[in-house]
Design a protein around this motif. Sequence first.
Motif, PDB file in Angstrom:
ATOM      1  N   GLU A  13       0.824  -1.210   0.000  1.00 19.35           N
ATOM      2  CA  GLU A  13       0.000   0.000   0.000  1.00 19.35           C
ATOM      3  C   GLU A  13       0.862   1.266   0.000  1.00 19.35           C
ATOM      4  O   GLU A  13       0.521   2.246  -0.646  1.00 19.35           O
ATOM      5  CB  GLU A  13      -0.942   0.016   1.207  1.00 19.35           C
ATOM      6  CG  GLU A  13      -2.028  -1.026   1.158  1.00 19.35           C
ATOM      7  CD  GLU A  13      -3.044  -0.790   0.055  1.00 19.35           C
ATOM      8  OE1 GLU A  13      -3.341   0.378  -0.267  1.00 19.35           O
ATOM      9  OE2 GLU A  13      -3.541  -1.783  -0.493  1.00 19.35           O
ATOM     10  N   GLN A  14       1.982   1.240   0.716  1.00 22.40           N
ATOM     11  CA  GLN A  14       2.865   2.402   0.765  1.00 22.40           C
ATOM     12  C   GLN A  14       3.521   2.678  -0.572  1.00 22.40           C
ATOM     13  O   GLN A  14       3.846   3.819  -0.892  1.00 22.40           O
ATOM     14  CB  GLN A  14       3.951   2.194   1.820  1.00 22.40           C
ATOM     15  CG  GLN A  14       3.460   2.211   3.239  1.00 22.40           C
ATOM     16  CD  GLN A  14       4.541   1.796   4.219  1.00 22.40           C
ATOM     17  OE1 GLN A  14       5.699   1.577   3.850  1.00 22.40           O
ATOM     18  NE2 GLN A  14       4.158   1.659   5.484  1.00 22.40           N
ATOM     19  N   VAL A  52      -2.080  -6.663  -6.304  1.00 22.24           N
ATOM     20  CA  VAL A  52      -1.549  -5.330  -6.614  1.00 22.24           C
ATOM     21  C   VAL A  52      -2.328  -4.711  -7.777  1.00 22.24           C
ATOM     22  O   VAL A  52      -2.697  -3.536  -7.747  1.00 22.24           O
ATOM     23  CB  VAL A  52      -0.036  -5.400  -6.916  1.00 22.24           C
ATOM     24  CG1 VAL A  52       0.480  -4.078  -7.453  1.00 22.24           C
ATOM     25  CG2 VAL A  52       0.729  -5.796  -5.664  1.00 22.24           C
ATOM     26  N   ARG A  53      -2.603  -5.499  -8.810  1.00 23.98           N
ATOM     27  CA  ARG A  53      -3.355  -4.989  -9.956  1.00 23.98           C
ATOM     28  C   ARG A  53      -4.744  -4.515  -9.539  1.00 23.98           C
ATOM     29  O   ARG A  53      -5.185  -3.428  -9.910  1.00 23.98           O
ATOM     30  CB  ARG A  53      -3.481  -6.071 -11.031  1.00 23.98           C
ATOM     31  CG  ARG A  53      -4.109  -5.580 -12.325  1.00 23.98           C
ATOM     32  CD  ARG A  53      -4.347  -6.711 -13.297  1.00 23.98           C
ATOM     33  NE  ARG A  53      -5.399  -7.604 -12.860  1.00 23.98           N
ATOM     34  CZ  ARG A  53      -6.700  -7.343 -12.977  1.00 23.98           C
ATOM     35  NH1 ARG A  53      -7.111  -6.216 -13.491  1.00 23.98           N
ATOM     36  NH2 ARG A  53      -7.598  -8.208 -12.560  1.00 23.98           N
ATOM     37  N   ARG A  54      -5.422  -5.303  -8.730  1.00 24.77           N
ATOM     38  CA  ARG A  54      -6.768  -4.929  -8.271  1.00 24.77           C
ATOM     39  C   ARG A  54      -6.743  -3.684  -7.391  1.00 24.77           C
ATOM     40  O   ARG A  54      -7.611  -2.825  -7.483  1.00 24.77           O
ATOM     41  CB  ARG A  54      -7.412  -6.089  -7.517  1.00 24.77           C
ATOM     42  CG  ARG A  54      -7.818  -7.228  -8.407  1.00 24.77           C
ATOM     43  CD  ARG A  54      -8.506  -8.306  -7.623  1.00 24.77           C
ATOM     44  NE  ARG A  54      -8.816  -9.447  -8.450  1.00 24.77           N
ATOM     45  CZ  ARG A  54      -9.528 -10.475  -8.020  1.00 24.77           C
ATOM     46  NH1 ARG A  54      -9.988 -10.513  -6.786  1.00 24.77           N
ATOM     47  NH2 ARG A  54      -9.772 -11.478  -8.833  1.00 24.77           N
ATOM     48  N   ARG A  55      -5.756  -3.597  -6.496  1.00 22.47           N
ATOM     49  CA  ARG A  55      -5.656  -2.411  -5.625  1.00 22.47           C
ATOM     50  C   ARG A  55      -5.384  -1.159  -6.439  1.00 22.47           C
ATOM     51  O   ARG A  55      -5.956  -0.101  -6.184  1.00 22.47           O
ATOM     52  CB  ARG A  55      -4.549  -2.599  -4.583  1.00 22.47           C
ATOM     53  CG  ARG A  55      -4.944  -3.479  -3.443  1.00 22.47           C
ATOM     54  CD  ARG A  55      -6.111  -2.910  -2.641  1.00 22.47           C
ATOM     55  NE  ARG A  55      -5.749  -1.630  -2.063  1.00 22.47           N
ATOM     56  CZ  ARG A  55      -6.586  -0.623  -1.855  1.00 22.47           C
ATOM     57  NH1 ARG A  55      -7.850  -0.729  -2.193  1.00 22.47           N
ATOM     58  NH2 ARG A  55      -6.163   0.491  -1.321  1.00 22.47           N
ATOM     59  N   ARG A  56      -4.500  -1.266  -7.426  1.00 17.33           N
ATOM     60  CA  ARG A  56      -4.215  -0.110  -8.272  1.00 17.33           C
ATOM     61  C   ARG A  56      -5.466   0.327  -9.025  1.00 17.33           C
ATOM     62  O   ARG A  56      -5.737   1.523  -9.151  1.00 17.33           O
ATOM     63  CB  ARG A  56      -3.095  -0.434  -9.254  1.00 17.33           C
ATOM     64  CG  ARG A  56      -1.734  -0.470  -8.609  1.00 17.33           C
ATOM     65  CD  ARG A  56      -0.669  -0.820  -9.600  1.00 17.33           C
ATOM     66  NE  ARG A  56       0.657  -0.787  -8.979  1.00 17.33           N
ATOM     67  CZ  ARG A  56       1.726  -1.335  -9.503  1.00 17.33           C
ATOM     68  NH1 ARG A  56       1.656  -1.952 -10.664  1.00 17.33           N
ATOM     69  NH2 ARG A  56       2.878  -1.263  -8.877  1.00 17.33           N
ATOM     70  N   MET A  57      -6.232  -0.615  -9.538  1.00 17.59           N
ATOM     71  CA  MET A  57      -7.464  -0.290 -10.262  1.00 17.59           C
ATOM     72  C   MET A  57      -8.482   0.365  -9.327  1.00 17.59           C
ATOM     73  O   MET A  57      -9.152   1.327  -9.705  1.00 17.59           O
ATOM     74  CB  MET A  57      -8.064  -1.547 -10.894  1.00 17.59           C
ATOM     75  CG  MET A  57      -7.246  -2.093 -12.035  1.00 17.59           C
ATOM     76  SD  MET A  57      -7.187  -0.988 -13.442  1.00 17.59           S
ATOM     77  CE  MET A  57      -8.827  -1.178 -14.053  1.00 17.59           C
ATOM     78  N   ARG A  77      -0.100   7.281 -13.502  1.00 17.87           N
ATOM     79  CA  ARG A  77       0.290   7.190 -12.102  1.00 17.87           C
ATOM     80  C   ARG A  77       0.164   5.762 -11.581  1.00 17.87           C
ATOM     81  O   ARG A  77       1.004   5.271 -10.831  1.00 17.87           O
ATOM     82  CB  ARG A  77      -0.560   8.126 -11.258  1.00 17.87           C
ATOM     83  CG  ARG A  77      -0.138   8.177  -9.799  1.00 17.87           C
ATOM     84  CD  ARG A  77      -1.000   9.130  -8.967  1.00 17.87           C
ATOM     85  NE  ARG A  77      -1.264  10.369  -9.657  1.00 17.87           N
ATOM     86  CZ  ARG A  77      -2.484  10.952  -9.724  1.00 17.87           C
ATOM     87  NH1 ARG A  77      -3.514  10.399  -9.121  1.00 17.87           N
ATOM     88  NH2 ARG A  77      -2.654  12.068 -10.372  1.00 17.87           N
ATOM     89  N   TYR A  78      -0.900   5.054 -11.929  1.00 15.46           N
ATOM     90  CA  TYR A  78      -1.159   3.729 -11.389  1.00 15.46           C
ATOM     91  C   TYR A  78      -0.804   2.593 -12.345  1.00 15.46           C
ATOM     92  O   TYR A  78      -1.050   1.443 -12.042  1.00 15.46           O
ATOM     93  CB  TYR A  78      -2.618   3.618 -10.956  1.00 15.46           C
ATOM     94  CG  TYR A  78      -2.911   4.500  -9.775  1.00 15.46           C
ATOM     95  CD1 TYR A  78      -2.436   4.196  -8.512  1.00 15.46           C
ATOM     96  CD2 TYR A  78      -3.624   5.676  -9.931  1.00 15.46           C
ATOM     97  CE1 TYR A  78      -2.681   5.026  -7.434  1.00 15.46           C
ATOM     98  CE2 TYR A  78      -3.883   6.519  -8.862  1.00 15.46           C
ATOM     99  CZ  TYR A  78      -3.404   6.180  -7.620  1.00 15.46           C
ATOM    100  OH  TYR A  78      -3.642   7.005  -6.553  1.00 15.46           O
ATOM    101  N   GLY A  79      -0.230   2.922 -13.463  1.00 18.57           N
ATOM    102  CA  GLY A  79       0.262   1.900 -14.388  1.00 18.57           C
ATOM    103  C   GLY A  79      -0.828   1.169 -15.095  1.00 18.57           C
ATOM    104  O   GLY A  79      -0.756   0.026 -15.398  1.00 18.57           O
TER     105      GLY A  79
END
Length: 79
Positions: A13-14, A52-57, A77-79
């Motif tokens: 998360e950081q 990670v992909r789901r959190r970024r989305m 920013r979130y790739g």
Amino acid sequence: MISALNRLVDLVEQHLTEELDVSGLAKALGTTEYHLRRMFSSLAGMPLSEYVRRRRMTVAAADVVRSADDLLSIAVRYG
């Protein structure tokens, strides 16, 4: 084991907007990359990369709704 998973999630998360360095995360938690990935998949029910992909989305979608930034800058920013 649950505490290690919680620390891993906190570290992810950081550094959500950065490139994921799994070997660096593993070293920070005192384990190997292989065991980190296996532990995460076993406890979370999904691979670390999928989490990670789901959190970024999710975070990107929240930024789209509440931010004045344009869609392109949020996507970069979130790739």
